[in-house]
Design a protein around this motif. Structure first.
Motif, PDB file in Angstrom:
ATOM      1  N   LEU A   7       0.836  -1.197   0.000  1.00 46.52           N
ATOM      2  CA  LEU A   7       0.000   0.000   0.000  1.00 46.52           C
ATOM      3  C   LEU A   7       0.872   1.248   0.000  1.00 46.52           C
ATOM      4  O   LEU A   7       2.011   1.199   0.427  1.00 46.52           O
ATOM      5  CB  LEU A   7      -0.856   0.034   1.276  1.00 46.52           C
ATOM      6  CG  LEU A   7      -1.799  -1.132   1.481  1.00 46.52           C
ATOM      7  CD1 LEU A   7      -2.485  -1.014   2.816  1.00 46.52           C
ATOM      8  CD2 LEU A   7      -2.821  -1.160   0.352  1.00 46.52           C
ATOM      9  N   PRO A   8       0.308   2.366  -0.467  1.00 44.73           N
ATOM     10  CA  PRO A   8       1.076   3.611  -0.361  1.00 44.73           C
ATOM     11  C   PRO A   8       1.164   4.070   1.098  1.00 44.73           C
ATOM     12  O   PRO A   8       0.262   3.804   1.897  1.00 44.73           O
ATOM     13  CB  PRO A   8       0.265   4.602  -1.197  1.00 44.73           C
ATOM     14  CG  PRO A   8      -1.097   4.041  -1.309  1.00 44.73           C
ATOM     15  CD  PRO A   8      -1.001   2.558  -1.108  1.00 44.73           C
ATOM     16  N   HIS A   9       2.258   4.731   1.427  1.00 46.68           N
ATOM     17  CA  HIS A   9       2.431   5.308   2.765  1.00 46.68           C
ATOM     18  C   HIS A   9       3.126   6.656   2.597  1.00 46.68           C
ATOM     19  O   HIS A   9       3.632   6.960   1.514  1.00 46.68           O
ATOM     20  CB  HIS A   9       3.301   4.404   3.640  1.00 46.68           C
ATOM     21  CG  HIS A   9       2.654   3.104   3.978  1.00 46.68           C
ATOM     22  ND1 HIS A   9       1.692   2.988   4.952  1.00 46.68           N
ATOM     23  CD2 HIS A   9       2.815   1.861   3.455  1.00 46.68           C
ATOM     24  CE1 HIS A   9       1.290   1.726   5.021  1.00 46.68           C
ATOM     25  NE2 HIS A   9       1.957   1.023   4.121  1.00 46.68           N
ATOM     26  N   THR A  10       3.160   7.422   3.690  1.00 46.86           N
ATOM     27  CA  THR A  10       3.959   8.638   3.663  1.00 46.86           C
ATOM     28  C   THR A  10       4.880   8.654   4.876  1.00 46.86           C
ATOM     29  O   THR A  10       4.654   7.959   5.863  1.00 46.86           O
ATOM     30  CB  THR A  10       3.116   9.945   3.682  1.00 46.86           C
ATOM     31  OG1 THR A  10       2.690  10.230   5.025  1.00 46.86           O
ATOM     32  CG2 THR A  10       1.920   9.869   2.758  1.00 46.86           C
ATOM     33  N   VAL A  11       5.922   9.447   4.752  1.00 46.84           N
ATOM     34  CA  VAL A  11       6.835   9.743   5.850  1.00 46.84           C
ATOM     35  C   VAL A  11       6.759  11.256   5.985  1.00 46.84           C
ATOM     36  O   VAL A  11       7.315  11.986   5.167  1.00 46.84           O
ATOM     37  CB  VAL A  11       8.268   9.275   5.516  1.00 46.84           C
ATOM     38  CG1 VAL A  11       9.250   9.737   6.559  1.00 46.84           C
ATOM     39  CG2 VAL A  11       8.313   7.758   5.358  1.00 46.84           C
TER      40      VAL A  11
ATOM     41  N   TYR B  61       5.096  10.693  10.898  1.00 43.70           N
ATOM     42  CA  TYR B  61       3.965   9.772  10.837  1.00 43.70           C
ATOM     43  C   TYR B  61       3.528   9.571   9.395  1.00 43.70           C
ATOM     44  O   TYR B  61       4.080  10.194   8.481  1.00 43.70           O
ATOM     45  CB  TYR B  61       2.795  10.299  11.687  1.00 43.70           C
ATOM     46  CG  TYR B  61       2.097  11.508  11.112  1.00 43.70           C
ATOM     47  CD1 TYR B  61       2.698  12.759  11.125  1.00 43.70           C
ATOM     48  CD2 TYR B  61       0.825  11.406  10.542  1.00 43.70           C
ATOM     49  CE1 TYR B  61       2.058  13.869  10.595  1.00 43.70           C
ATOM     50  CE2 TYR B  61       0.176  12.511  10.008  1.00 43.70           C
ATOM     51  CZ  TYR B  61       0.803  13.734  10.037  1.00 43.70           C
ATOM     52  OH  TYR B  61       0.170  14.821   9.505  1.00 43.70           O
ATOM     53  N   CYS B  62       2.549   8.691   9.222  1.00 38.11           N
ATOM     54  CA  CYS B  62       2.000   8.444   7.885  1.00 38.11           C
ATOM     55  C   CYS B  62       0.659   9.156   7.782  1.00 38.11           C
ATOM     56  O   CYS B  62      -0.226   8.942   8.602  1.00 38.11           O
ATOM     57  CB  CYS B  62       1.828   6.947   7.660  1.00 38.11           C
ATOM     58  SG  CYS B  62       0.999   6.562   6.096  1.00 38.11           S
ATOM     59  N   GLN B  63       0.512   9.987   6.771  1.00 37.05           N
ATOM     60  CA  GLN B  63      -0.729  10.746   6.625  1.00 37.05           C
ATOM     61  C   GLN B  63      -1.909   9.866   6.230  1.00 37.05           C
ATOM     62  O   GLN B  63      -3.053  10.242   6.433  1.00 37.05           O
ATOM     63  CB  GLN B  63      -0.546  11.849   5.580  1.00 37.05           C
ATOM     64  CG  GLN B  63       0.327  12.977   6.089  1.00 37.05           C
ATOM     65  CD  GLN B  63       0.266  14.166   5.165  1.00 37.05           C
ATOM     66  OE1 GLN B  63       0.866  14.173   4.108  1.00 37.05           O
ATOM     67  NE2 GLN B  63      -0.492  15.186   5.562  1.00 37.05           N
ATOM     68  N   LEU B  64      -1.624   8.724   5.650  1.00 38.06           N
ATOM     69  CA  LEU B  64      -2.720   7.830   5.260  1.00 38.06           C
ATOM     70  C   LEU B  64      -3.144   6.930   6.406  1.00 38.06           C
ATOM     71  O   LEU B  64      -4.278   6.492   6.472  1.00 38.06           O
ATOM     72  CB  LEU B  64      -2.286   6.953   4.074  1.00 38.06           C
ATOM     73  CG  LEU B  64      -2.027   7.693   2.777  1.00 38.06           C
ATOM     74  CD1 LEU B  64      -1.374   6.776   1.763  1.00 38.06           C
ATOM     75  CD2 LEU B  64      -3.323   8.252   2.223  1.00 38.06           C
ATOM     76  N   HIS B  65      -2.199   6.611   7.295  1.00 37.26           N
ATOM     77  CA  HIS B  65      -2.464   5.695   8.406  1.00 37.26           C
ATOM     78  C   HIS B  65      -1.856   6.308   9.662  1.00 37.26           C
ATOM     79  O   HIS B  65      -0.749   5.944  10.057  1.00 37.26           O
ATOM     80  CB  HIS B  65      -1.822   4.324   8.126  1.00 37.26           C
ATOM     81  CG  HIS B  65      -2.054   3.837   6.729  1.00 37.26           C
ATOM     82  ND1 HIS B  65      -1.068   3.831   5.768  1.00 37.26           N
ATOM     83  CD2 HIS B  65      -3.181   3.395   6.134  1.00 37.26           C
ATOM     84  CE1 HIS B  65      -1.578   3.377   4.640  1.00 37.26           C
ATOM     85  NE2 HIS B  65      -2.856   3.113   4.830  1.00 37.26           N
ATOM     86  N   PRO B  66      -2.580   7.241  10.270  1.00 35.71           N
ATOM     87  CA  PRO B  66      -1.973   8.068  11.331  1.00 35.71           C
ATOM     88  C   PRO B  66      -1.534   7.307  12.586  1.00 35.71           C
ATOM     89  O   PRO B  66      -0.907   7.906  13.456  1.00 35.71           O
ATOM     90  CB  PRO B  66      -3.078   9.090  11.665  1.00 35.71           C
ATOM     91  CG  PRO B  66      -4.298   8.652  10.954  1.00 35.71           C
ATOM     92  CD  PRO B  66      -3.939   7.643   9.919  1.00 35.71           C
ATOM     93  N   TRP B  67      -1.844   6.005  12.655  1.00 33.62           N
ATOM     94  CA  TRP B  67      -1.305   5.227  13.774  1.00 33.62           C
ATOM     95  C   TRP B  67       0.178   4.897  13.549  1.00 33.62           C
ATOM     96  O   TRP B  67       0.881   4.481  14.457  1.00 33.62           O
ATOM     97  CB  TRP B  67      -2.088   3.919  13.945  1.00 33.62           C
ATOM     98  CG  TRP B  67      -2.168   3.084  12.703  1.00 33.62           C
ATOM     99  CD1 TRP B  67      -1.261   2.155  12.279  1.00 33.62           C
ATOM    100  CD2 TRP B  67      -3.206   3.126  11.716  1.00 33.62           C
ATOM    101  NE1 TRP B  67      -1.657   1.626  11.072  1.00 33.62           N
ATOM    102  CE2 TRP B  67      -2.851   2.185  10.704  1.00 33.62           C
ATOM    103  CE3 TRP B  67      -4.386   3.857  11.591  1.00 33.62           C
ATOM    104  CZ2 TRP B  67      -3.651   1.978   9.583  1.00 33.62           C
ATOM    105  CZ3 TRP B  67      -5.173   3.640  10.470  1.00 33.62           C
ATOM    106  CH2 TRP B  67      -4.811   2.714   9.484  1.00 33.62           C
ATOM    107  N   MET B  68       0.651   5.133  12.338  1.00 38.73           N
ATOM    108  CA  MET B  68       2.057   4.845  12.036  1.00 38.73           C
ATOM    109  C   MET B  68       2.901   6.048  12.464  1.00 38.73           C
ATOM    110  O   MET B  68       2.794   7.111  11.864  1.00 38.73           O
ATOM    111  CB  MET B  68       2.244   4.620  10.531  1.00 38.73           C
ATOM    112  CG  MET B  68       1.485   3.443   9.979  1.00 38.73           C
ATOM    113  SD  MET B  68       1.649   3.318   8.172  1.00 38.73           S
ATOM    114  CE  MET B  68       3.423   3.073   7.981  1.00 38.73           C
ATOM    115  N   ILE B  69       3.694   5.873  13.500  1.00 30.87           N
ATOM    116  CA  ILE B  69       4.540   6.975  13.953  1.00 30.87           C
ATOM    117  C   ILE B  69       5.980   6.496  14.170  1.00 30.87           C
ATOM    118  O   ILE B  69       6.221   5.332  14.459  1.00 30.87           O
ATOM    119  CB  ILE B  69       4.001   7.634  15.250  1.00 30.87           C
ATOM    120  CG1 ILE B  69       3.815   6.588  16.347  1.00 30.87           C
ATOM    121  CG2 ILE B  69       2.698   8.376  15.003  1.00 30.87           C
ATOM    122  CD1 ILE B  69       3.548   7.182  17.720  1.00 30.87           C
TER     123      ILE B  69
HETATM  124 CU   LIG Z   1       0.856   4.390   5.950  1.00 32.50          CU
END
Ligand SMILES: [Cu+2]
Length: 239
Positions: free
Chosen positions: A177-181, A225-233
């Motif tokens: 899936l796409p993610h962001t940093v 964090y990831c803007q698509l999945h804000p639990w990712m920090i």
């Molecule tokens: Cu993500």
């Protein structure tokens, strides 16, 4: 909404028999997930996919299950507070930066990536095995697109890293899936490049397999964090 149209398009593709059952299940999973518009829809969908992945149901049963979940939530999407809590995601789709439709070739590519991701070894605790990575590299493991990785801090691996001024950190998206940093945290006043007085960073959308690099010139504690999945920090400490 866009989501309804996207899933309907996928279901039409399945109904037309252009893709196999198992491929269709994966494709729906991967196309619906980044949208993450409604957590209840998402978890109902995940449950079906999970059963399929565990071989508890066949591909055909999974497709029926997906259709059922989809049908059950259509009314909710149209009538309820659709926008609340999903502003970011919708803006993302509206901006056209995330593809809502996949061509058959893209679906093949996605399936290949999914198969690769499925081979990533997990420890007994269900945490991905730490990869042998070059120094100052942070991995985004498969499976981080659904909540859960935050419990044991493996949404970014490693979730905290200490480097020196002048060092370049590389993030690798090993997920399907796409993610962001994105520097900052979901509620911080400034995010991305504006974070910490303009010393932040933002990968924007990293598609599957993409990498992102940032060179740290100023000491400090950089949350991201990831803007698509804000639990990712995660965080980078620059000394
Ligand atoms: Cu993500």
């Amino acid at each position: 909404s866009d989501l309804i149209e996207a899933v309907d398009a996928k279901i039409a593709l399945i109904d037309s028999g252009k893709i196999s059952g198992a491929d269709a299940v994966e494709a729906i999973h991967l196309s619906a997930e980044p949208q993450n518009v409604n957590p209840e829809y998402q978890s109902a969908l995940d449950e079906v996919i999970h059963k399929f992945e565990l071989d508890k149901i066949t591909a055909d049963e999974a497709i029926d299950g997906i259709k059922e979940v989809h049908a059950g939530f259509v009314g909710l999407y149209i009538t309820s507070d659709l926008i609340e809590g999903v502003g970011t995601q919708l803006a993302v789709y509206d901006s056209g930066r995330v593809s809502m439709e996949y061509t058959l070739e893209e679906i093949d590519e996605i399936i290949e990536l999914a198969e690769r991701a499925a081979k990533i070894s997990m420890t007994d605790d269900g945490i991905p095995e730490m990869k042998d990575l070059p120094p100052n590299t942070v991995d985004i493991p498969a499976g981080t697109g659904v909540p859960g990785c935050e419990t044991d801090n493996w949404c970014y691996m490693q979730s905290s890293l200490t480097v020196h001024v002048g060092d370049t950190v590389t993030w690798m998206n090993s997920d399907t899936l796409p993610h962001t940093v994105t520097a900052g945290w979901p509620d911080s006043d400034s995010i991305g490049v504006d974070y910490l007085g303009g010393n932040g960073f933002d990968s924007e959308f990293m598609s599957a397999g993409a990498t992102f690099e940032h060179t740290f010139e100023v000491p400090g504690e950089y949350d991201y964090y990831c803007q698509l999945h804000p639990w990712m920090i995660g965080s980078i400490t620059v000394e």
